[in-house]
Design a protein around this motif. Structure first.
Motif, mmCIF file in Angstrom:
data_model
loop_
_atom_site.group_PDB
_atom_site.id
_atom_site.type_symbol
_atom_site.label_atom_id
_atom_site.label_comp_id
_atom_site.label_asym_id
_atom_site.label_seq_id
_atom_site.Cartn_x
_atom_site.Cartn_y
_atom_site.Cartn_z
ATOM 1 N N GLY A 1 -11.153 -1.866 -0.487
ATOM 2 C CA GLY A 1 -10.269 -2.784 -1.172
ATOM 3 C C GLY A 1 -10.699 -4.222 -0.978
ATOM 4 O O GLY A 1 -11.577 -4.523 -0.170
ATOM 5 N N ASN B 1 -15.632 -3.711 -14.447
ATOM 6 C CA ASN B 1 -14.201 -3.537 -14.691
ATOM 7 C C ASN B 1 -13.658 -4.621 -15.622
ATOM 8 O O ASN B 1 -12.863 -4.348 -16.527
ATOM 9 C CB ASN B 1 -13.429 -3.564 -13.373
ATOM 10 C CG ASN B 1 -13.560 -2.270 -12.595
ATOM 11 O OD1 ASN B 1 -13.935 -1.243 -13.154
ATOM 12 N ND2 ASN B 1 -13.261 -2.299 -11.313
ATOM 13 N N THR C 1 1.427 -7.694 -3.727
ATOM 14 C CA THR C 1 2.187 -8.371 -4.770
ATOM 15 C C THR C 1 2.753 -9.673 -4.204
ATOM 16 O O THR C 1 2.774 -9.885 -2.986
ATOM 17 C CB THR C 1 3.335 -7.493 -5.275
ATOM 18 O OG1 THR C 1 4.276 -7.285 -4.196
ATOM 19 C CG2 THR C 1 2.825 -6.136 -5.752
ATOM 20 N N THR D 1 -6.325 -7.183 2.303
ATOM 21 C CA THR D 1 -5.362 -6.150 1.893
ATOM 22 C C THR D 1 -4.937 -5.257 3.055
ATOM 23 O O THR D 1 -4.116 -4.366 2.869
ATOM 24 C CB THR D 1 -5.947 -5.273 0.765
ATOM 25 O OG1 THR D 1 -7.243 -4.797 1.149
ATOM 26 C CG2 THR D 1 -6.078 -6.079 -0.515
ATOM 27 N N GLN E 1 0.816 -1.221 0.000
ATOM 28 C CA GLN E 1 0.000 0.000 0.000
ATOM 29 C C GLN E 1 0.849 1.271 0.000
ATOM 30 O O GLN E 1 0.470 2.274 0.599
ATOM 31 C CB GLN E 1 -0.974 0.007 1.190
ATOM 32 C CG GLN E 1 -1.721 -1.274 1.426
ATOM 33 C CD GLN E 1 -2.451 -1.800 0.182
ATOM 34 O OE1 GLN E 1 -2.807 -1.031 -0.698
ATOM 35 N NE2 GLN E 1 -2.654 -3.106 0.128
ATOM 36 N N HIS F 1 1.236 3.320 -2.265
ATOM 37 C CA HIS F 1 0.592 4.419 -2.989
ATOM 38 C C HIS F 1 -0.201 5.322 -2.044
ATOM 39 O O HIS F 1 -0.541 6.455 -2.406
ATOM 40 C CB HIS F 1 -0.326 3.876 -4.083
ATOM 41 C CG HIS F 1 -1.447 3.028 -3.569
ATOM 42 N ND1 HIS F 1 -1.254 1.785 -3.025
ATOM 43 C CD2 HIS F 1 -2.782 3.248 -3.526
ATOM 44 C CE1 HIS F 1 -2.421 1.277 -2.654
ATOM 45 N NE2 HIS F 1 -3.360 2.139 -2.955
ATOM 46 N N GLU G 1 -16.481 -5.188 -10.066
ATOM 47 C CA GLU G 1 -15.602 -6.077 -10.807
ATOM 48 C C GLU G 1 -16.254 -6.565 -12.099
ATOM 49 O O GLU G 1 -15.580 -6.801 -13.099
ATOM 50 C CB GLU G 1 -15.195 -7.261 -9.930
ATOM 51 C CG GLU G 1 -14.177 -6.900 -8.857
ATOM 52 C CD GLU G 1 -12.976 -6.169 -9.430
ATOM 53 O OE1 GLU G 1 -12.345 -6.701 -10.368
ATOM 54 O OE2 GLU G 1 -12.665 -5.065 -8.959
ATOM 55 N N THR H 1 -4.931 -2.015 -2.551
ATOM 56 C CA THR H 1 -4.779 -2.969 -3.646
ATOM 57 C C THR H 1 -4.243 -4.299 -3.118
ATOM 58 O O THR H 1 -3.606 -4.347 -2.059
ATOM 59 C CB THR H 1 -3.815 -2.427 -4.714
ATOM 60 O OG1 THR H 1 -2.546 -2.143 -4.090
ATOM 61 C CG2 THR H 1 -4.349 -1.132 -5.321
ATOM 62 N N SER I 1 -8.161 3.718 -1.586
ATOM 63 C CA SER I 1 -8.336 2.384 -2.166
ATOM 64 C C SER I 1 -7.076 1.551 -1.960
ATOM 65 O O SER I 1 -5.987 1.948 -2.379
ATOM 66 C CB SER I 1 -8.655 2.484 -3.659
ATOM 67 O OG SER I 1 -9.921 3.087 -3.856
#
Length: 395
Positions: A63, A269, A173, A67, A37, A39, A266, A170, A168
């Protein structure tokens, strides 16, 4: 009496702590312990600036599951100070909510910091319950921290969203998940006291299969370890070498059941990603998004209809066979259904991705409709009129 009571209280806390799953025990305690996170948590980011300045306002964390929304909310609340209330939105009634608001208002009147109310799954709050919060949130009499897996624009009162800052989160990874698992193996709250060896392939497998969900990865690690120590007593566990290889890792985590709402974010999207991938002639990406939707349980007829639209809108006159392929795929999908129709849809997606693109048909009719809407309506010339009409007979 008080001392005895305190002893029992501590024992109950200790027992509850032992019962807590690994994911709960490993929740970060400080901002620098949060993995991922960046960002929103990187240097100079808005949330960090708000916390450093001591000016936290109402926020909503949005999110996918796992997460770190709840973990981040707890850390943020601890940094902001003030009285802290935490509840699941589905369990908090209006009466209890009004009591919390009243208490926070009294604190502000006394010159103290307003209370912080953390509402997990805020999308489960009814509209009337959300309305109760509006005035106090707007006046800063309480600081709301909401967490939701749903798009706040769809599931939360728009007035409440406008009074909050939405962040938000995400999915993590694969490298971030591996780092999280390694920390759990070394930390005292996790398995730091054990002689534990985790094969790198096992870590990579969990990181890939968990799909960015930290909770699922930590649960898999816990299952792998506990399955090998279940028969040992507490003393023997600390002196036993525990090894987890790829085979053990594969047995400790199942395929993720994809969360999918045919009317949710979703849904839109994914179809947007499919269309844009075909438009850019990226057939591998397009097929990947098709697979995601089919695996999630999307209605194949919905996909087929969008392919028909795409064939006219984005390919049109540049490949006259595209519309025929798309319509045929739609008809075949309607007749044969899943799972066989996924081959038909794949054939159509590949054809449309490879076809040359032209928006001439779409742009021409759009311009014509615009002229009809803004200009004077044309009169049909007599030469073009139906012969049976008055104008036709005049011609």
């Amino acid at each position: 009496m008080t001392q005895s009571s305190d002893l029992w209280t501590e024992r109950r806390k200790l027992n509850c702590g032992k019962a807590a799953p690994l994911a709960a025990r490993m929740q970060p305690r400080r901002l620098d312990e949060i993995i991922g996170q960046q960002h929103i948590l990187g240097p100079g980011c808005l949330l960090v600036r708000m916390l450093n300045a001591g000016r936290l306002t109402s926020v909503i964390f949005h999110g996918p599951p796992g997460t770190g929304k709840t973990a981040l909310a707890n850390v943020v609340a601890g940094m902001a100070g003030g009285e802290f209330h935490s509840a699941n939105a589905a369990m908090l009634g209006v009466k209890d909510l009004r009591q919390i608001l009243r208490s926070s208002r009294e604190r502000v009147e006394q010159g103290l910091h307003p209370s912080i109310l953390f509402l997990d799954e805020i999308h489960r709050f009814s509209r009337s319950q959300q309305d109760v919060l509006l005035e106090d949130v707007e006046k800063g009499l309480i600081i709301l921290i909401g967490a939701t897996t749903e798009n706040p624009g769809f599931s939360v009162n728009s007035a409440l969203v406008s009074r909050s800052t939405v962040f938000s989160l995400t999915p993590l990874t694969e490298s971030e998940v591996v780092l999280l698992l390694q920390r759990a193996c070394e930390d005292e709250r996790g398995f730091g006291a054990l002689d534990l060896k985790i094969d790198r392939q096992a870590l990579n497998h969990w990181a890939r299969i968990c799909d960015g969900d930290a909770r699922r990865a930590l649960t898999a690690l816990e299952i792998a370890v506990l399955s090998q120590t279940a028969a040992l007593d507490e003393e023997a566990v600390t002196h036993t070498r525990i090894e987890v290889d790829l085979a053990c890792a594969e047995q400790s985590i199942q395929k993720k059941a994809m969360a999918w709402d045919v009317a949710g974010e979703e849904h839109y999207n994914a179809i947007s990603a499919l269309i844009k991938s075909m438009r850019a002639s990226k057939e591998e990406d397009a097929i990947s998004w098709l697979a995601v939707m089919l695996e999630a349980g999307e209605d194949p007829l919905f996909i087929a209809r969008r392919l028909v639209i795409f064939a006219s809108e984005d390919i049109g006159l540049s490949d006259s066979s595209a519309l025929t392929v798309a319509v045929s795929a739609w008809m075949a999908t309607e007749r044969i259904g899943m799972p066989e129709c996924q081959i038909t849809l794949s054939q159509a997606v590949l054809h449309l991705s490879r076809a040359p693109k032209s928006r001439e048909a779409a742009e021409t009719i759009a311009e014509a409709i615009k002229n009809v809407q803004t200009e004077r309506t044309p009169v049909v010339p007599a030469a073009l009129a139906d012969p049976r009409s008055v104008l036709g007979r005049q011609a």
